[in-house]
Design a protein around this motif. Structure first.
Motif, mmCIF file in Angstrom:
data_model
loop_
_atom_site.group_PDB
_atom_site.id
_atom_site.type_symbol
_atom_site.label_atom_id
_atom_site.label_comp_id
_atom_site.label_asym_id
_atom_site.label_seq_id
_atom_site.Cartn_x
_atom_site.Cartn_y
_atom_site.Cartn_z
ATOM 1 N N PHE A 157 0.850 -1.192 0.000
ATOM 2 C CA PHE A 157 0.000 0.000 0.000
ATOM 3 C C PHE A 157 0.890 1.248 0.000
ATOM 4 O O PHE A 157 2.016 1.226 0.479
ATOM 5 C CB PHE A 157 -0.922 0.005 1.228
ATOM 6 N N GLN A 158 0.372 2.327 -0.558
ATOM 7 C CA GLN A 158 1.119 3.583 -0.644
ATOM 8 C C GLN A 158 0.156 4.736 -0.355
ATOM 9 O O GLN A 158 -1.008 4.519 -0.053
ATOM 10 C CB GLN A 158 1.774 3.707 -2.029
ATOM 11 N N GLY A 159 0.650 5.991 -0.464
ATOM 12 C CA GLY A 159 -0.227 7.146 -0.250
ATOM 13 C C GLY A 159 -0.231 7.618 1.193
ATOM 14 O O GLY A 159 0.504 7.111 2.033
ATOM 15 N N ASP A 160 -1.077 8.629 1.476
ATOM 16 C CA ASP A 160 -1.192 9.142 2.842
ATOM 17 C C ASP A 160 -2.634 9.560 3.106
ATOM 18 O O ASP A 160 -3.512 9.380 2.261
ATOM 19 C CB ASP A 160 -0.205 10.303 3.076
ATOM 20 N N ASN A 161 -2.859 10.168 4.275
ATOM 21 C CA ASN A 161 -4.246 10.398 4.690
ATOM 22 C C ASN A 161 -4.946 11.554 3.970
ATOM 23 O O ASN A 161 -6.070 11.895 4.308
ATOM 24 C CB ASN A 161 -4.331 10.594 6.210
ATOM 25 N N ARG A 162 -4.292 12.135 2.978
ATOM 26 C CA ARG A 162 -4.996 13.143 2.157
ATOM 27 C C ARG A 162 -5.795 12.487 1.034
ATOM 28 O O ARG A 162 -6.600 13.140 0.365
ATOM 29 C CB ARG A 162 -3.996 14.140 1.560
ATOM 30 N N CYS A 163 -5.532 11.199 0.784
ATOM 31 C CA CYS A 163 -6.295 10.477 -0.251
ATOM 32 C C CYS A 163 -7.779 10.443 0.123
ATOM 33 O O CYS A 163 -8.127 10.471 1.301
ATOM 34 C CB CYS A 163 -5.806 9.028 -0.375
ATOM 35 N N PHE A 164 -8.640 10.364 -0.880
ATOM 36 C CA PHE A 164 -10.066 10.164 -0.589
ATOM 37 C C PHE A 164 -10.737 9.452 -1.766
ATOM 38 O O PHE A 164 -10.188 9.384 -2.871
ATOM 39 C CB PHE A 164 -10.774 11.488 -0.268
ATOM 40 N N LEU A 165 -11.913 8.907 -1.499
ATOM 41 C CA LEU A 165 -12.756 8.352 -2.561
ATOM 42 C C LEU A 165 -13.907 9.318 -2.795
ATOM 43 O O LEU A 165 -14.241 10.128 -1.926
ATOM 44 C CB LEU A 165 -13.297 6.971 -2.170
ATOM 45 N N PHE A 166 -14.515 9.253 -3.980
ATOM 46 C CA PHE A 166 -15.645 10.145 -4.251
ATOM 47 C C PHE A 166 -16.641 9.480 -5.194
ATOM 48 O O PHE A 166 -16.327 8.506 -5.875
ATOM 49 C CB PHE A 166 -15.163 11.484 -4.827
ATOM 50 N N SER A 167 -17.825 10.046 -5.194
ATOM 51 C CA SER A 167 -18.864 9.634 -6.129
ATOM 52 C C SER A 167 -19.311 10.882 -6.885
ATOM 53 O O SER A 167 -19.378 11.960 -6.293
ATOM 54 C CB SER A 167 -20.026 9.036 -5.325
ATOM 55 N N VAL A 168 -19.560 10.756 -8.193
ATOM 56 C CA VAL A 168 -20.011 11.896 -9.003
ATOM 57 C C VAL A 168 -21.460 11.713 -9.450
ATOM 58 O O VAL A 168 -22.248 12.642 -9.490
ATOM 59 C CB VAL A 168 -19.090 12.090 -10.236
ATOM 60 N N PHE A 169 -21.822 10.460 -9.783
ATOM 61 C CA PHE A 169 -23.190 10.180 -10.232
ATOM 62 C C PHE A 169 -23.575 8.783 -9.788
ATOM 63 O O PHE A 169 -22.743 7.885 -9.875
ATOM 64 C CB PHE A 169 -23.278 10.286 -11.774
ATOM 65 N N PRO A 170 -24.767 8.576 -9.260
ATOM 66 C CA PRO A 170 -25.936 9.468 -9.194
ATOM 67 C C PRO A 170 -25.860 10.536 -8.108
ATOM 68 O O PRO A 170 -26.671 11.445 -8.099
ATOM 69 C CB PRO A 170 -27.094 8.501 -8.922
ATOM 70 N N SER A 171 -24.918 10.409 -7.161
ATOM 71 C CA SER A 171 -24.814 11.489 -6.170
ATOM 72 C C SER A 171 -23.370 11.970 -6.122
ATOM 73 O O SER A 171 -22.455 11.260 -6.526
ATOM 74 C CB SER A 171 -25.254 10.989 -4.792
#
Length: 471
Positions: A329-343
């Protein structure tokens, strides 16, 4: 003569503006008041000239601003009560009302903005319904998209290279409305939200906590009424509203993003990455291949990955560090997931584990693919190296980001995918074209120059950067 209290308040508001700003506001007011023939001769005191709704509509309708927003701005101006005058009943806007309106909305705090915003939501006094706030918010977002497009301020994005903004306007409005809290802390949702009455204190709290409302109003006023839009330092809040777009021009590609979702996702990025997005990979341009994907995104700095499944759901993640192919695993706690559609929504890290991002290929013992959040075989977002298959597992929520299932089905089939580098590309990949091995190894370059050979690879780099420089 103006009453003393009133002229003092007026002067206080006027003093918030720099001299050159004052003259711009005067100019706009004079133009508007001149067009309805009520100018008060040579001695034009601040109270003499007035502006009518008809004058506002004649100046701004159907061009920079949609009609609904023009009427809302007018209602906002009209709501300003000049002490000792029954101005609230007048259909005309006095110069003082105009200046105080500008001062409160462009320079004021939530306290000063709220009465005006209440009147922009509803002409009548008293609490407003959730449905009215929703209509106001949708009008506001639609006006921002419309006016930025009209003023050519979309920085390389446009209506042709992005998804239709209609659903994006509704999705962003719902996202902002989800922050509405009643005095007891409850958040009404769905049909209940539409019928709930919200009083001024609740909406003031909302405007205070949801900075987009003030920023959008600022854009509508500055760009819509074309006032204070170009003066330095006056537009810091809207400088990175829309990032510069690189790499999509003249490629006939329609991004999976729409303008409202670009504005929202960009606002969630670290500030230093909000000024530019550059297309690194698109399955429609570069083909549906996992090795192509890796080749285009590795070591390119922070990126946004966005994809669409066959059911039309659009979602993705922000990787805060360069992607590297490795079995950890890589990255740090600024990463995020998101949804664009349907919401439209962003899901940030929980602190439960550090499984932020993962990219692996060609390994026997570890999963091969691109993942974010969760754990092996159970990612919040997963694209298999057997390109085209993926999953979003989250029962009930992804451990790393607290995100729900983002795709329509837990195991999904990929329809399209894009990766955007955000901020400036890291030095090793070069600003202005990609760096070749010769850029990285000055000795090899010097050797080449000593033998009199020119650099053949100079012209062979992918011209993503340069093609958009004329924006």
């Amino acid at each position: 003569k103006m009453g003393n209290a009133e002229s003092n308040a007026y002067r206080d508001h006027l003093s918030r503006f720099l001299p050159e700003e004052q003259s711009e506001i005067d100019g706009v007011f004079d133009t508007l008041s001149g067009s309805n023939g009520s100018a008060g001769g040579k001695n034009g005191k601040a109270t003499k000239k007035t502006v009518t709704l008809a004058a506002l509509q004649a100046a701004y309708l159907r061009e920079p601003l949609p009609e609904q927003m023009t009427i809302r701005l007018y209602n906002g101006m009209k709501s300003i009560d000049l002490t000792g005058k029954s101005s609230g009943l007048s259909e005309q806007i006095a110069k003082e009302q105009f200046v105080i309106f500008m001062s409160n909305l462009l320079k004021g705090n939530a306290e000063e903005k709220i009465t005006i915003i209440m009147r922009m939501i509803s002409k009548t006094e008293g609490p407003v319904k959730g449905k009215q706030i929703q209509e106001f918010t949708e009008d506001l977002i639609m006006s921002v998209v419309h006016v930025l497009s009209y003023r050519k301020e979309l920085k390389g994005w446009n209506m042709e290279n992005t998804r239709d903004s209609g659903s994006g306007v509704k999705a962003l409005a719902s996202q902002l409305l989800s922050e509405l809290k009643l005095a007891d802390g409850t958040k009404p949702v769905g049909p209940q939200l539409m019928e709930t009455n919200f009083d001024q204190s609740v909406i003031k709290d909302w405007v205070y906590r949801v900075p987009q409302i003030s920023v959008f109003l600022s854009v509508v006023i500055r760009q819509g009424l074309h006032v204070l839009h170009s003066l330095p330092d006056q537009t810091k809040d809207i400088v990175n509203l829309v990032p510069v777009c690189k790499g999509i021009k003249r490629r006939g590609l329609v991004s999976l993003f729409d303008i409202p979702s670009i504005i929202y996702i960009n606002s969630q990025l670290p500030t230093e990455l909000q000024h530019k997005w550059q297309l690194l990979f698109s399955s429609r341009l570069h083909g549906e291949s996992f090795s192509q994907l890796c080749g285009h995104i590795v070591n390119k700095g922070p990126c946004i990955v966005i994809l669409k499944d066959l059911d039309g759901y659009i979602f993705g993640g922000f990787a805060s560090q360069s992607w590297e192919v490795k079995p950890q695993f890589q990255g740090d706690n600024r990463c995020f997931l998101f949804s664009v559609f349907p919401s439209l929504a962003v899901y940030t890290y929980t602190g439960y584990n550090d499984h932020y991002m993962y990219l692996n290929n060609g390994q026997q013992t570890m999963p091969n693919g691109l993942g974010m959040g969760g754990q092996h075989e159970y990612f919040g977002l997963w694209i298999d190296s057997d390109y085209g298959k993926g999953h979003s597992k989250a029962k009930p929520r992804c451990t790393t980001y607290n995100s729900p299932q983002l795709s329509a089905k837990e195991e999904f089939t990929l329809d399209a995918m894009e990766v955007w580098a955000v901020g400036d590309l890291p030095e090793s990949t070069g600003t202005k074209g990609k760096k070749s091995i010769l850029d990285v190894d000055p000795e090899a370059q010097a050797l080449l120059e000593m033998t009199g050979k020119s650099r053949q690879s100079e012209g062979l780099r992918e011209p993503i950067e340069d093609e958009d420089d004329d924006d």
